[in-house]
Design a protein around this motif. Structure first.
Motif, PDB file in Angstrom:
ATOM      1  N   LEU A  92       0.725  -1.388   0.151  1.00 61.37           N
ATOM      2  CA  LEU A  92      -0.043  -0.067  -0.021  1.00 61.37           C
ATOM      3  C   LEU A  92       0.871   1.224   0.085  1.00 61.37           C
ATOM      4  O   LEU A  92       1.991   1.161   0.432  1.00 61.37           O
ATOM      5  CB  LEU A  92      -0.834  -0.107   1.297  1.00 61.37           C
ATOM      6  N   CYS A 122      -1.038  -4.276   5.048  1.00 65.29           N
ATOM      7  CA  CYS A 122      -2.221  -5.173   5.196  1.00 65.29           C
ATOM      8  C   CYS A 122      -1.612  -6.766   5.176  1.00 65.29           C
ATOM      9  O   CYS A 122      -2.614  -7.572   5.208  1.00 65.29           O
ATOM     10  CB  CYS A 122      -2.994  -5.052   3.736  1.00 65.29           C
ATOM     11  N   HIS A 124       0.019  -8.637   3.505  1.00 62.80           N
ATOM     12  CA  HIS A 124       0.146  -9.739   2.306  1.00 62.80           C
ATOM     13  C   HIS A 124       1.482 -10.295   2.455  1.00 62.80           C
ATOM     14  O   HIS A 124       1.607 -11.395   1.738  1.00 62.80           O
ATOM     15  CB  HIS A 124      -0.200  -8.838   1.118  1.00 62.80           C
ATOM     16  N   GLU A 157      -4.661  -6.736  -5.028  1.00 65.41           N
ATOM     17  CA  GLU A 157      -5.762  -7.098  -4.451  1.00 65.41           C
ATOM     18  C   GLU A 157      -6.499  -6.066  -3.904  1.00 65.41           C
ATOM     19  O   GLU A 157      -7.489  -5.798  -3.796  1.00 65.41           O
ATOM     20  CB  GLU A 157      -5.480  -8.084  -3.268  1.00 65.41           C
ATOM     21  N   GLU A 158      -5.381  -5.078  -3.652  1.00 61.20           N
ATOM     22  CA  GLU A 158      -5.823  -3.668  -2.894  1.00 61.20           C
ATOM     23  C   GLU A 158      -6.653  -2.889  -3.756  1.00 61.20           C
ATOM     24  O   GLU A 158      -7.355  -1.968  -3.361  1.00 61.20           O
ATOM     25  CB  GLU A 158      -4.653  -2.873  -2.425  1.00 61.20           C
ATOM     26  N   HIS A 400      -3.656  -1.429   7.532  1.00 62.85           N
ATOM     27  CA  HIS A 400      -3.734  -0.294   6.700  1.00 62.85           C
ATOM     28  C   HIS A 400      -3.016   0.684   7.467  1.00 62.85           C
ATOM     29  O   HIS A 400      -2.765   1.988   7.037  1.00 62.85           O
ATOM     30  CB  HIS A 400      -4.900   0.212   5.872  1.00 62.85           C
TER      31      HIS A 400
END
Ligand SMILES: [Zn+2]
Ligand SMILES: [Zn+2]
Length: 431
Positions: A92, A122, A124, A157-158, A400
């Motif tokens: 992110l 996040c 990942h 994905e985000e 986040h």
């Protein structure tokens, strides 16, 4: 002689430094490497290449470039079920403030050309490490299962395009069609070592909406000669809050968040426009469409009351690729529950409630004919931090957040143990 000894010693060092030699230690090395080298959505080049290489070393048949930087790794092991396990790879645009020795300091260029700090905020990186640990376990314990194991590293994905792109690119056609799709997501509310699970609807529909609020700009000293879009924006933001509180039934879940406001360049200039970015979250199609139509009605109504001419009415732009709600197949969740009891103990698992977060893994469970699909929550919060937060009533950093730092080792170990055993149990269930 000395030279030969030296040569053998060097060779031994090279071999033992391979990632797959001392599993626990090297899983942490892999995690730290991924954590300090995050890549934004659609930019997961280094990550996908590195992991594809490692999966090949384990004997998987690996295909890169599926739906962008997506990777599909296939391990055939006799006749049996097909099980797909997915991890997402993207990070992110967040500046990491965790203070970890392996914290990301990277900046990268986002999709609109701006340089932004980048962070795995996040978790990942945990998902990928758990997937690699599971890949290793499954490859080294082939006598425990039979069938086709398909591991998926998903990009983007985000921004909710990655799952859709991989499916469009033939994920369910070019490889054996899975009997089950599995995934996990770290939880910023659950203690490391524990797992939360939930049958049925688990994560929300998420829409991204842009609003362009137009006006007529001018000098800050002569507002009566302008139509000020900043003041109008302030009214619109406040009024948008009444959609969920006054128009949606109180027991229907819905969230509307204005996450970005941009307008103006200087203290004394009234600008021509202001841009807003919103997310809308819901579970049902009715609530989703009601919220969208209310946003359109309110923004236009307020523009009219501000005297904005019709050619400058606000534009509400709905991004057409939304993230659909995630449905966890209840039968599959029941099977996972009994597997988790075996692998990490019934005292470490519990049912959770649905959340308003979104996950494009939901797409995996929407492809017809429907494949039973489930995602579960992997606790990531350090035990002491968790207990302190309960005692002192201090909120924990959420997903986040620039302060979100999983307690990596117990989180990863629990993830690998639970996911490997779940896959083995599903492979071995009666047909
Ligand atoms: Zn996220
Ligand atoms: Zn995520």
């Amino acid at each position: 002689m000395k030279i030969i000894q030296y040569f053998l010693l060097s060779l031994a060092l090279i071999i033992s430094s391979s990632l797959w030699s001392e599993e626990n230690l090297s899983m942490m090395e892999l995690y730290k490497d991924l954590h300090s080298n995050p890549e934004l959505s659609y930019k997961e080049e280094r990550t996908s290449k590195k992991l594809a290489l490692l999966l090949r070393e384990l004997g998987y048949e690996v295909t890169e470039g599926i739906g962008g930087y997506g990777v599909v790794a296939h391990l055939k092991n006799g006749i049996g079920k097909t099980i797909l396990i997915r991890a997402d790879m993207d990070a992110l645009p967040v500046e990491e403030k965790t203070g970890a020795s392996y914290a990301s300091k990277l900046k990268s260029i986002n999709q609109v050309g701006q340089e932004v700090f980048t962070m795995h905020a996040c978790g990942h990186d945990i998902h990928m490490t758990v997937l690699m640990g599971t890949a290793n376990y499954m490859a080294k314990n082939k006598e425990k299962w039979q069938g086709d194991l398909i591991l998926v590293l998903q990009p983007a994905e985000e921004v909710s395009g990655g799952a859709r792109n991989m499916i469009k690119d033939g994920l369910f056609k070019k490889w054996p069609r899975p009997d089950y799709n599995l995934a996990l997501h770290v939880s910023a509310d659950i203690q490391a070592g524990k797992i939360g699970y939930l049958p049925g609807w688990a994560m929300a529909n998420v829409d991204s909406v842009d609003i362009i609020i137009k006006g007529i700009g001018g000098h800050g000293a002569y507002p009566h000669k302008t139509k000020d879009p900043i003041v109008l924006t302030a009214q619109i933001i406040n009024s948008l809050q009444t959609i969920i509180s006054r128009e949606i039934g109180p027991i229907e879940p819905a969230v509307l968040t204005v996450g970005s406001v941009h307008g103006g360049t200087k203290h004394n200039i009234i600008p021509n426009e202001v841009r807003l970015q919103l997310t809308l979250r819901s579970y049902t199609d009715e609530v989703r469409s009601k919220t969208i139509s209310s946003i359109k009605r309110l923004t236009r109504g307020l523009a009219i009351s501000a005297g904005i001419p019709p050619d400058l009415y606000p534009e509400v732009i709905l991004k057409n690729e939304y993230t659909p709600a995630v449905f966890n197949n209840p039968d599959l969740v029941q099977k996972l529950e009994s597997s988790f009891k075996k692998s990490i103990g019934s005292e470490n698992i519990f049912k959770t409630s649905p959340v308003m977060g979104g996950e494009d893994f939901g797409m995996f469970g929407r492809d017809e004919p429907i494949i039973p699909t489930a995602i579960f929550w992997l606790g990531a919060v350090n035990k002491d931090v968790f207990e302190e937060s309960k005692k002192e009533n201090i909120p924990l950093p959420s997903l986040h957040s620039d302060l979100f730092l999983p307690d990596a080792e117990p989180t990863i170990n629990t993830g690998i143990t639970a996911m490997s055993q779940a896959a083995i149990d599903l492979f071995r269930e009666e047909l």
